[in-house]
Motif scaffolding. Structure first.
Motif, PDB file in Angstrom:
ATOM      1  N   ARG A   4       0.800  -1.222   0.000  1.00 19.02           N
ATOM      2  CA  ARG A   4       0.000   0.000   0.000  1.00 19.02           C
ATOM      3  C   ARG A   4       0.834   1.275   0.000  1.00 19.02           C
ATOM      4  O   ARG A   4       0.321   2.335  -0.299  1.00 19.02           O
ATOM      5  CB  ARG A   4      -0.875   0.031   1.240  1.00 19.02           C
ATOM      6  N   THR A   8       5.810   5.707  -2.171  1.00 19.66           N
ATOM      7  CA  THR A   8       5.877   6.734  -1.124  1.00 19.66           C
ATOM      8  C   THR A   8       7.240   6.694  -0.418  1.00 19.66           C
ATOM      9  O   THR A   8       7.979   5.717  -0.516  1.00 19.66           O
ATOM     10  CB  THR A   8       4.770   6.556  -0.063  1.00 19.66           C
ATOM     11  N   ASP A  86       6.174  11.404   2.234  1.00 23.35           N
ATOM     12  CA  ASP A  86       4.744  11.153   2.465  1.00 23.35           C
ATOM     13  C   ASP A  86       4.431  10.811   3.910  1.00 23.35           C
ATOM     14  O   ASP A  86       3.287  10.970   4.341  1.00 23.35           O
ATOM     15  CB  ASP A  86       4.287   9.962   1.601  1.00 23.35           C
ATOM     16  N   ARG A 139      -0.694   8.731  -2.963  1.00 21.98           N
ATOM     17  CA  ARG A 139      -1.868   8.285  -2.192  1.00 21.98           C
ATOM     18  C   ARG A 139      -2.799   9.448  -1.863  1.00 21.98           C
ATOM     19  O   ARG A 139      -3.832   9.276  -1.259  1.00 21.98           O
ATOM     20  CB  ARG A 139      -1.413   7.595  -0.898  1.00 21.98           C
ATOM     21  N   THR A 235      -1.322   2.914   6.571  1.00 13.62           N
ATOM     22  CA  THR A 235      -1.776   2.190   5.371  1.00 13.62           C
ATOM     23  C   THR A 235      -3.290   2.296   5.180  1.00 13.62           C
ATOM     24  O   THR A 235      -3.838   1.690   4.255  1.00 13.62           O
ATOM     25  CB  THR A 235      -1.371   0.695   5.416  1.00 13.62           C
ATOM     26  N   ASP A 237      -6.916   3.784   4.052  1.00 16.18           N
ATOM     27  CA  ASP A 237      -7.400   4.601   2.948  1.00 16.18           C
ATOM     28  C   ASP A 237      -7.465   6.068   3.394  1.00 16.18           C
ATOM     29  O   ASP A 237      -7.652   6.347   4.590  1.00 16.18           O
ATOM     30  CB  ASP A 237      -8.800   4.121   2.533  1.00 16.18           C
ATOM     31  N   ARG A 238      -7.369   6.990   2.450  1.00 17.08           N
ATOM     32  CA  ARG A 238      -7.320   8.418   2.802  1.00 17.08           C
ATOM     33  C   ARG A 238      -8.600   8.914   3.479  1.00 17.08           C
ATOM     34  O   ARG A 238      -8.601   9.981   4.084  1.00 17.08           O
ATOM     35  CB  ARG A 238      -6.976   9.261   1.568  1.00 17.08           C
TER      36      ARG A 238
END
Ligand code: NDP
Length: 253
Positions: A4, A8, A86, A139, A235, A237-238
């Protein structure tokens, strides 16, 4: 190594031992290129070799983060060497505990220098890069994870100044979280319980024995247990923000 965090870049302070070392390995395992920051270069080189041996990317950045210029230069070397930033894990820390009345001169200052000032120096230098990564990065989210402690939630006799630094880390984390959350820079705090690392080896004679007595017979956490918590946070999701994780050893009060 892929996952994931592919594409980055993560910077981990205090990567030369304990929780930081395990966290750097974990993030590399998820596909991040990792910048390894601490003072002991030989230890960082060994870790970097191990990560590269597993197919990952690692950059050694020897620095003393209590020095504002070294901290800023470490962040810039990471960005110059790996191309972006990141994820930052502010993990470097010192625990010089003992009763206030008995404290030798200098111990409090050393702790405040690393746990508070060092974390602030790195954060100041890293934030513009994290904001950029959240806007344009692979991401479209960035993470700043601060390693606090159970001592950032519960004050006990014998740990007053360590408590001061870690309560401070918690407060700073929460305020900064609210400042940058709409920009998709997630600011989180992880509060480890008792982890088997070098941390307690730096305390003075007498205190070391007391700590040994406290943890005797207890199954301590492994550094990897905290690395797992950090990896879980960064890791997601945003759309998800894990603000805080308290991870105690199972038998710890
Ligand atoms: P370690 O002593 O194993 O690691 C501390 C790390 O900090 C080392 O890599 C050290 O590297 C680095 N460091 C110290 N001073 C500096 C400095 N001036 N500049 C750059 N790096 C520095 O301890 P842990 O892994 O246990 O500690 C990591 C974090 O976890 C700390 O913030 C600690 O307070 C926290 N924590 C630990 C707990 C535990 O039980 N172990 C419990 C709760 C929180 P070097 O000497 O090479 O510079």
């Amino acid at each position: 190594m892929s996952g994931r965090l592919d594409g980055t870049v993560a910077l981990v302070t205090g990567a030369s031992s304990g929780i930081g070392e395990a966290t750097a390995r974990a993030l590399a395992g998820h596909g991040a290129a990792v910048a390894l920051v601490a003072r002991r270069q030989d230890r960082l080189e060994k870790l970097a070799d191990g990560i590269r041996g597993e197919g990952g990317t690692a950059l050694v950045v020897a620095a003393d983060i209590t020095d504002r210029e070294q901290a800023a230069a470490a962040v810039e070397r990471a960005v110059a060497g790996l191309g972006r930033l990141d994820t930052v894990v502010n993990n470097a820390g010192l625990m010089l505990i003992g009763p206030v009345a008995d404290a030798p001169a200098g111990e409090w200052e050393r702790m405040i220098d690393v746990n508070v000032q060092g974390l602030l120096h790195v954060t100041r230098a890293a934030l513009p890069h994290l904001l950029a990564a959240a806007e344009n990065g692979p991401r479209r989210v960035a993470d700043l994870v601060n390693i606090s402690s159970t001592a950032g939630r519960v004050a006990r006799p014998g740990t007053a100044v360590y408590n001061l630094t870690k309560f401070g880390v918690n407060a700073f984390t929460e305020a900064l979280r609210q400042e940058v959350m709409t920009k998709r820079v997630r600011v989180s705090v992880v509060e480890p319980g008792t982890v088997n690392t070098e941390l307690s080896s730096h305390v003075r004679e007498g205190i070391r024995e007391a700590i040994r007595g406290q943890v005797e017979g207890m199954e301590m956490l492994h550094p990897e247990d905290i690395a797992d918590a950090v990896a879980y946070i960064v890791t997601r999701d945003r759309r998800v923000a894990v603000n805080e994780m308290l991870v105690r050893a199972a038998e710890q009060t």
